[in-house]
Write an enzyme that holds these catalytic residues in place. Structure first.
Site, PDB file in Angstrom:
ATOM      1  N   HIS A 141      42.875  32.672  33.418  1.00 54.89           N
ATOM      2  CA  HIS A 141      41.754  33.575  33.677  1.00 54.89           C
ATOM      3  C   HIS A 141      41.103  33.256  35.019  1.00 54.89           C
ATOM      4  CE1 HIS A 141      37.975  35.796  32.645  1.00 54.89           C
ATOM      5  NE2 HIS A 141      37.435  34.832  33.371  1.00 54.89           N
ATOM      6  N   GLU A 142      40.838  31.985  35.278  1.00 56.67           N
ATOM      7  CA  GLU A 142      40.168  31.606  36.527  1.00 56.67           C
ATOM      8  C   GLU A 142      41.069  31.828  37.726  1.00 56.67           C
ATOM      9  OE1 GLU A 142      37.073  31.120  36.552  1.00 56.67           O
ATOM     10  OE2 GLU A 142      36.870  31.028  34.371  1.00 56.67           O
ATOM     11  N   HIS A 145      40.960  35.422  38.767  1.00 59.68           N
ATOM     12  CA  HIS A 145      39.808  35.756  39.606  1.00 59.68           C
ATOM     13  C   HIS A 145      40.143  35.532  41.087  1.00 59.68           C
ATOM     14  CE1 HIS A 145      36.705  36.817  36.808  1.00 59.68           C
ATOM     15  NE2 HIS A 145      36.700  35.659  36.180  1.00 59.68           N
ATOM     16  N   GLU A 208      35.804  40.578  34.716  1.00 54.79           N
ATOM     17  CA  GLU A 208      36.073  39.631  33.634  1.00 54.79           C
ATOM     18  C   GLU A 208      37.217  40.123  32.753  1.00 54.79           C
ATOM     19  OE1 GLU A 208      34.794  36.511  32.881  1.00 54.79           O
ATOM     20  OE2 GLU A 208      34.053  36.725  34.925  1.00 54.79           O
TER      21      GLU A 208
END
Length: 288
Positions: A141-142, A145, A208
Site C-alpha cells: 500500500h505504501e 502511494h 487511499e
C-alpha cells in the site's frame, strides 16, 4: 450571492494543471488521470532530504533499529520481494534508490516517500501482531502511494489551492466594491471549505483506495496472500482506525476498505497462486 458564486468558480479555474497518469494499469486497472503542478524531480529531492533528516534524527535519539535487528531484517526481506514487482506499474521504479528502515515507536504507522524511502514503526508490527503477509499488504500500500506519486499530487493540489485562494480573494474584493478587509475572514473560510469538501478530501480517499488496490496486486505478485489485507484491516478496525464520519475523512472507513479489498481479491488471486510456487529470493545481508 451570485457574484460570490461566480468569483469562487473563477478562482477554481486557476487550479487547472497538467493531467498525467503516473503508472501503467496493472491487473487492477490504475488508469486515473492525475493533476500535477510540480515535477517528479522536485518532489523526489524534497523527499530524499526529508527522509535523510528523519533517519539522522531517529538515530540521534536512539530510535533507529540497527541493520542486524530481527525486525529490520524481516521488513527488508519482505521489501526485497515486493520491490521487483513495482516494474508492473512503473519500470523506472527499479532504478530508484530504495531505502528500508524501522524506527522504535508505538505509532501504528508506516510510509514510503517518493523515490522509494520506506519507514516502518515497530508499533504497527508489534501491537497488531502482524504476519509477514499483513506486513506485505501495508508495505505494498505504501509503495503504491510512491508509485502513483500521491505525495506529488497532494503537494500540487495544495499549491493549486493557494493560487485559487489568492485569486478568489482578489475577485471577492472586486465584487464587494473593494470591501476586502471586512469580508476577508468570511471569504477565506468559504473558499477553504469549498475546496476541501469538493476536492481535497474526496481526492485523498481516492488515493487511499487506489493504493489499497495496487498494494494488493504488488503483494500478490510477490507471493503474499491477498486475504491478509482483510485480516489486516480487521485488526486496524479493532484498534479504532477508520471510525468516524466517512464523508469528512481523508481515509475510507474500515468497513468500506474491507469490502473494496474483498471485491478485488479474486482479480489478484491467480497472481498469488502463480507467485507462491516460484523460488523466493535469498535475503540480502545488511541491505538498506
Amino acid at each position: 450571492m451570485k457574484r460570490l458564486i461566480l468569483s469562487l468558480a473563477l478562482a477554481s479555474m486557476l487550479t487547472a494543471c497538467q493531467q498525467v497518469n503516473t503508472t501503467q494499469a496493472g491487473a487492477i486497472g490504475a488508469t486515473r488521470k492525475q493533476s500535477m503542478l510540480l515535477s517528479s524531480q522536485q518532489v523526489d529531492q524534497m523527499s530524499a532530504a526529508s527522509y535523510a533528516e528523519t533517519i539522522k534524527k531517529s538515530a540521534s535519539q536512539g530510535k533507529l533499529l540497527a541493520s542486524n535487528d530481527p525486525t529490520v531484517r524481516r521488513v527488508r526481506d519482505i521489501a526485497q520481494r515486493l520491490i521487483p514487482q513495482t516494474a508492473v506499474f512503473r519500470p523506472d521504479a527499479l532504478q530508484w534508490q530504495w531505502e528500508v528502515n524501522v524506527e522504535k515507536s508505538p505509532e501504528l504507522n508506516a510510509y514510503c516517500m517518493s523515490g522509494g524511502k520506506i519507514m516502518f514503526y515497530t508499533g504497527i508490527i508489534e501491537r497488531l501482531k502482524l504476519t509477514d503477509d499483513e506486513i506485505a499488504q501495508i508495505m505494498g500500500h505504501e509503495i503504491a502511494h510512491a508509485l502513483r506519486e500521491h505525495g506529488r499530487e497532494k503537494m500540487s493540489e495544495e499549491y493549486g489551492k493557494s493560487i485559487a485562494l489568492q485569486g478568489g480573494m482578489q475577485l471577492f474584493s472586486i465584487v464587494t466594491g473593494g470591501k476586502y478587509d471586512a469580508y476577508q475572514d468570511l471569504a477565506g473560510s468559504g473558499l477553504n471549505t469549498l475546496v476541501d469538501v469538493s476536492y481535497s478530501l474526496p481526492n485523498s480517499r481516492t488515493n487511499e483506495s487506489e493504493a489499497d488496490a495496487m498494494g494488493l496486486e504488488l503483494a500478490a505478485r510477490a507471493g503474499y496472500n491477498p486475504n491478509a489485507a482483510v485480516s489486516l484491516w480487521q485488526k486496524m478496525a479493532a484498534q479504532g482506525a477508520g471510525k468516524g464520519l466517512e464523508f469528512m475523512s481523508t481515509h475510507p472507513s474500515s468497513n468500506t476498505r474491507i469490502a473494496e479489498l474483498q471485491a478485488k481479491i479474486p482479480v489478484v488471486m491467480p497472481l498469488y497462486e502463480t507467485a507462491k510456487n516460484k523460488p523466493k529470493p535469498k535475503p540480502k545481508k545488511n541491505a538498506s
